[in-house]
Design an enzyme around this catalytic site. Structure first.
Site, mmCIF file in Angstrom:
data_model
loop_
_atom_site.group_PDB
_atom_site.id
_atom_site.type_symbol
_atom_site.label_atom_id
_atom_site.label_comp_id
_atom_site.label_asym_id
_atom_site.label_seq_id
_atom_site.Cartn_x
_atom_site.Cartn_y
_atom_site.Cartn_z
ATOM 1 N NE ARG A 101 1.472 -7.464 1.029
ATOM 2 C CZ ARG A 101 1.360 -6.752 -0.057
ATOM 3 N NH1 ARG A 101 2.290 -6.774 -0.968
ATOM 4 N NH2 ARG A 101 0.328 -6.009 -0.245
ATOM 5 C CG HIS A 146 -3.536 -4.644 -1.943
ATOM 6 N ND1 HIS A 146 -2.314 -5.238 -1.717
ATOM 7 C CD2 HIS A 146 -3.393 -3.955 -3.087
ATOM 8 C CE1 HIS A 146 -1.476 -4.926 -2.682
ATOM 9 N NE2 HIS A 146 -2.110 -4.149 -3.545
ATOM 10 C CD GLU A 191 2.072 0.206 -3.413
ATOM 11 O OE1 GLU A 191 1.335 0.616 -4.317
ATOM 12 O OE2 GLU A 191 3.101 -0.443 -3.625
ATOM 13 C CG ASN A 333 5.040 -1.922 -1.154
ATOM 14 O OD1 ASN A 333 5.455 -2.656 -0.264
ATOM 15 N ND2 ASN A 333 3.774 -1.843 -1.480
ATOM 16 C CE1 TYR A 335 7.241 -3.704 -7.966
ATOM 17 C CE2 TYR A 335 6.347 -2.078 -6.467
ATOM 18 C CZ TYR A 335 6.346 -3.354 -6.983
ATOM 19 O OH TYR A 335 5.456 -4.274 -6.510
ATOM 20 C CD GLU A 401 3.724 -4.338 -3.635
ATOM 21 O OE1 GLU A 401 3.975 -3.844 -4.755
ATOM 22 O OE2 GLU A 401 2.614 -4.278 -3.097
HETATM 23 C C1 LIG Z 1 2.938 -5.131 3.087
HETATM 24 O O1 LIG Z 1 3.726 -5.369 4.181
HETATM 25 C C2 LIG Z 1 3.876 -6.728 4.490
HETATM 26 C C3 LIG Z 1 4.512 -6.779 5.785
HETATM 27 O O2 LIG Z 1 3.740 -6.111 6.697
HETATM 28 C C4 LIG Z 1 4.656 -7.359 3.396
HETATM 29 O O3 LIG Z 1 4.993 -8.669 3.656
HETATM 30 C C5 LIG Z 1 3.861 -7.241 2.147
HETATM 31 O O4 LIG Z 1 4.598 -7.668 1.058
HETATM 32 C C6 LIG Z 1 3.402 -5.830 1.880
HETATM 33 N N1 LIG Z 1 2.354 -5.790 0.960
HETATM 34 C C7 LIG Z 1 2.460 -5.139 -0.164
HETATM 35 C C8 LIG Z 1 1.290 -5.135 -1.079
HETATM 36 O O5 LIG Z 1 3.471 -4.585 -0.431
#
Ligand SMILES: *[C@@H]1O[C@H](CO)[C@@H](O)[C@H](O)[C@H]1NC(C)=O
Ligand SMILES: *[C@@H]1O[C@H](CO)[C@@H](O)[C@H](O)[C@H]1NC(C)=O
Ligand SMILES: *[C@@H]1O[C@H](CO)[C@@H](O)[C@H](O)[C@H]1NC(C)=O
Ligand SMILES: *[C@@H]1O[C@H](CO)[C@@H](O)[C@H](O)[C@H]1NC(C)=O
Ligand SMILES: *[C@@H]1O[C@H](CO)[C@@H](O)[C@H](O)[C@H]1NC(C)=O
Ligand SMILES: *[C@@H]1O[C@H](CO)[C@@H](O)[C@H](O)[C@H]1NC(C)=O
Ligand SMILES: *[C@@H]1O[C@H](CO)[C@@H](O)[C@H](O)[C@H]1NC(C)=O
Length: 508
Positions: A101, A146, A191, A333, A335, A401
């Site tokens: 990704r 991003h 995000e 995402n 944490y 994430e």
């Molecule tokens: C966003 O989502 C994708 C899947 O669509 C994922 O693989 C990727 O890790 C994510 N990106 C972030 C920055 O989290």
């Protein structure tokens, strides 16, 4: 950053002393469950002004405000992935991952962000990267945005202006046209919650002091821009390209400070709605639109403050329908967690005052180098369950994430424990709670520029030597650990794992 040294040391002791219970250790990840690792353009590429790339708001922000980056650094060179992308792809392959990704730098392929000026060298770079990913047997999962907005579009108001929507759609069209034949997993915006914060706090680009106002405008236009791109794909590309689209939403799990306090329990609910629900409710809920509690609270406060209407923009009924259902899966995402109480804080007006919640000091283990990360593995299982309860059992969830920040040690036993305990909770969500989790992504593939934490906060599975002009990459122990996970599709038995009972005592 409270008493971090002590906390982290405690983790180490626990690792040595306590062996994990068997519970879910022997549960395996389902056959079609996918593993990957993530990066983003500004954080790794460097080459900020090379081959025709235009300036982004993160270039501007770090150049004009090095004071707002903890080590005064910037992404001018970063990990030089623009030149070393083949090594990054090789690292993923070595770990047995199924996907990579990464994000596309809008200003690298459209220097002003406008469709009349396309930089072929930028297109060529992402073609090389995508082909390299595919030729190594991996799938590209591509984030369109991003946070590194072309500066030109910021000068027009950025996401606070709805002008952005047509240009975001035009950008997405260029991506589908050029890369959609090979990219089948798209994320429109990573995000949006954190990007919108650039209109509330000084530490994220664009760094505007428009508290309580700009943040909602930016969020509103991001949601609409996302929906527009989803419909564009549906209309013109889905039939032949057969991909999936989502947007990445981030959230901290929230826990009431006083378990028996009704106020704190309500504040906790509000916290989740003001963070995840804000973006997820318009897209994933049956009724659409913003969560009721946000609409009520912000309207009441706005009127009391002398605004003629709510500072939270409203969707028309057509827009509610247009936005609803514009994601093919839930990209999460996750944490850490927060301890929440009811209370008033922040400027007047501000997002924080609108929430009516306080983030209270907790004594969960913390990352030593990240200001916001606590080690609370149960949170990930709880939030997965929450999403299932709110938005339906059928919704597929991709963990997009999850990861841990440290000082960059090669023998990164704390990261391994973090990843292992979180993945155990993901396994529980799959096997015990019957949630449809389809994959797991580690943030991050390599050490990188961690936004306002600069290069001091290291999330990588691979170490990057930022003093070496060649930016040498070296696998950490956690990279070997991930290799074992992807190979066995279990959490390897030979790791001491932090006992989950700990969380119970700590109130999670
Ligand atoms: C966003 O989502 C994708 C899947 O669509 C994922 O693989 C990727 O890790 C994510 N990106 C972030 C920055 O989290
Ligand atoms: C783990 O499971 C094995 C086999 O079921 C059992 O013999 C052992 O006592 C268990 N260990 C712990 C720590 O529960
Ligand atoms: C779990 O896996 C380990 C290592 O493969 C094995 O020794 C143990 O017996 C297994 N336990 C159970 C309950 O299957
Ligand atoms: C933001 O603006 C408000 C007034 O509008 C001011 O009181 C506050 O100090 C400013 N904050 C920063 C960080 O500049
Ligand atoms: C919380 O409420 C439960 C049930 O009402 C009670 O048993 C418990 O003692 C209370 N705990 C605290 C800390 O007040
Ligand atoms: C908003 O104000 C109305 C009318 O004063 C009141 O009934 C309602 O409880 C308030 N809602 C919130 C969430 O503050
Ligand atoms: C990975 O697994 C192999 C074989 O099962 C083991 O020898 C090795 O120690 C593991 N890797 C790490 C980093 O522990």
């Amino acid at each position: 950053m409270l008493s971090c040294k002590i906390q982290c040391f405690t983790i180490l002791n626990i690792v040595i002393i306590v062996m994990a219970r068997n519970n879910s250790k022997n549960y395996t990840f389902p056959k079609d469950f996918i593993f990957g690792a993530a990066t983003s353009a500004y954080q790794i590429e460097g080459a900020w002004n090379v081959d025709g790339k235009g300036q982004s708001i993160w270039d501007t922000f770090t150049h004009t405000h090095p004071d707002r980056i903890s080590d005064g650094s910037n992404g001018d060179d970063a990990a030089k992935s623009y030149f070393k992308y083949k090594e990054d792809v090789r690292a993923l392959k070595e770990m047995g991952m199924q996907f990579y990704r990464f994000s596309i730098s809008w200003s690298r392929i459209m220097p002003q962000g406008l469709p009349n000026n396309i930089n072929q060298k930028g297109i060529d770079y992402y073609n090389r990267l995508i082909d390299e990913v595919i030729n190594n047997g991996l799938k590209p999962v591509v984030t369109m945005f991003h946070w590194d907005l072309p500066q030109y579009l910021q000068d027009l108001g950025g996401f606070a202006s709805d002008v952005i929507i047509i240009y975001f759609e035009a950008y997405a069209e260029v991506l589908f046209e050029n890369f959609g034949d090979r990219v089948h997993m798209w994320t429109t915006i990573n995000e949006p919650y954190n990007h919108a914060f650039g209109y509330e706090v000084m530490t994220l680009a664009p760094g505007l002091n428009t508290t309580g106002v700009g943040i909602y405008l930016a969020a509103h236009n991001m949601i609409k821009a996302h929906a527009r791109v989803y419909h564009l794909y549906d209309k013109h590309y889905r039939a032949k390209q057969k991909g999936k689209i989502s947007l990445n939403l981030s959230v901290q799990w929230s826990v009431p400070e006083h378990k028996n306090s009704t106020d704190d329990k309500e504040a906790t609910k509000a916290e989740l709605e003001f963070t995840l629900g804000w973006y997820a409710h318009p897209i994933y809920s049956k009724e659409g639109d913003y969560p009721q509690i946000m609409k009520d609270r912000i309207r009441n406060l706005s009127l009391a403050e002398g605004f003629p209407t709510s500072r939270l923009p409203s969707f028309t009924s057509e827009e509610i329908v247009y936005v609803k259902g514009t994601a093919d899966y839930f990209a999460l995402n996750q944490y850490g967690s927060y301890l929440i109480a009811k209370g008033d804080t922040g400027a007047n007006p501000s997002y924080f005052r609108d929430k009516g919640t306080l983030i209270e000091p907790d004594n969960w283990p913390k990352s030593e180098t990240s200001t916001w990360e606590s080690v609370t593995p149960k949170g990930i299982r709880n939030i997965i369950k929450w999403i299932k309860e709110q938005y339906g059992e059928e919704l597929e969830i991709l963990i997009t994430e999850n990861g841990f920040a440290d000082n960059g040690e090669l023998n990164d036993i704390i990261r391994i424990n973090y990843l292992a305990t979180y993945m155990i909770e993901v396994l529980k969500a799959i096997h015990f709670d019957k949630c449809k989790v389809i994959g797991y992504t580690v943030w991050s593939l390599i050490d990188n520029l961690e936004w306002s934490n600069g290069y001091s906060s290291k999330f990588g599975l691979y170490h990057v030597d930022f003093n070496d002009p060649d930016r040498k990459r070296t696998p950490k122990q956690s990279a070997h650990f991930m290799r074992n996970v992807t190979e066995t599709r279990q959490i390897p038995y030979n790791y001491g794992i932090i006992d989950r009972e700990l969380d119970e005592e700590e109130g999670l």
